[in-house]
Motif scaffolding. Structure first.
Motif: not given
Length: 230
Positions: A144-166
């Motif tokens: 996240c940034d200094t305000e606690g806003r999440p950065l985009d890591l290529g998948a949403e939280f609990d997006e249960f599909n291949e994009r979430s794979w580490l």
């Protein structure tokens, strides 16, 4: 000592609970994820309306210290955002049932267990191999940034599909997602956490999965909540 945050992600598929690992509860207390420099809390399940999920996030005390250590290893302007920590069995059951409703076959336990621990069927099973989030040693995190806003890591939280794979973006040399996932991965590993191959956001410390990852025979953290059939 972390010397780089951009090395490749190399990980074998995670097995949970790992065979051959036992539990020796250390009795470490819980601590709230609050007031720690560089570590922000955003209780995702509460915000999404999961009825059993509370508005505060708790983890084991050493886990909170390790999150701060991971955050301190990150570049200036980037911190750790915690989406979830300790989770009740009621919350776990509600999340599992919500996910089942999205599947073509709601009884597809193999797909469910890639992403979520099934609620234990008995107290004996619960004590022998508690779900990671029931121990206080598992966290769901992102950058996240200094305000606690999440950065985009290529998948949403609990997006249960291949994009979430580490390691999903590991073969994309130009991917900003790969850079950020590597950054989170190495910061968390440097603080002692173990990763989870099917979710880029899930890390564990002191649990059975963590013990197996670090070549240890026993987990330090057993169940941090009482047994209650959901």
């Amino acid at each position: 000592m972390i010397t780089t945050l951009d090395g490749p992600i190399v990980i074998e598929p995670t097995v949970s609970p790992p065979p051959g690992v036992g539990v020796r509860e250390c009795g470490e207390p819980l601590a709230e994820v609050a007031g720690v420099p560089g570590v922000h809390a955003a209780p995702a399940y509460h915000q999404r309306g999961i009825t059993a999920a509370g508005p505060r996030i708790f983890v084991r005390r050493r886990v909170l210290a390790a999150l701060q250590q991971a955050s301190a290893a990150l570049p200036d302007g980037i911190g750790i955002l915690v989406w979830d920590g300790l989770r009740t069995l009621e919350t776990q059951a509600e999340i599992v049932e919500q996910f089942r409703r999205t599947l073509p076959d709601p009884g597809d336990d193999a797909t469910v267990e890639m992403y979520l621990a099934l609620p234990p069927a008995s107290q004996e099973e619960f004590l022998a191999a508690p779900p990671p989030h029931a121990t206080g040693g598992a966290v769901d995190v992102t950058l996240c940034d200094t305000e606690g806003r999440p950065l985009d890591l290529g998948a949403e939280f609990d997006e249960f599909n291949e994009r979430s794979w580490l390691a999903y973006y590991e073969n994309d040399d130009r991917s900003e997602y790969r850079r950020l996932r590597r950054m989170l991965y190495w910061a968390m590993l440097g603080a002692g956490f173990a990763p989870y191959s099917w979710e880029f956001w899930h890390y564990e410390l002191g649990t059975m999965v963590s013990a197996a990852f670090h070549g240890e025979r026993f987990a330090e953290y057993g169940a941090a909540i009482p047994w209650r059939k959901p």
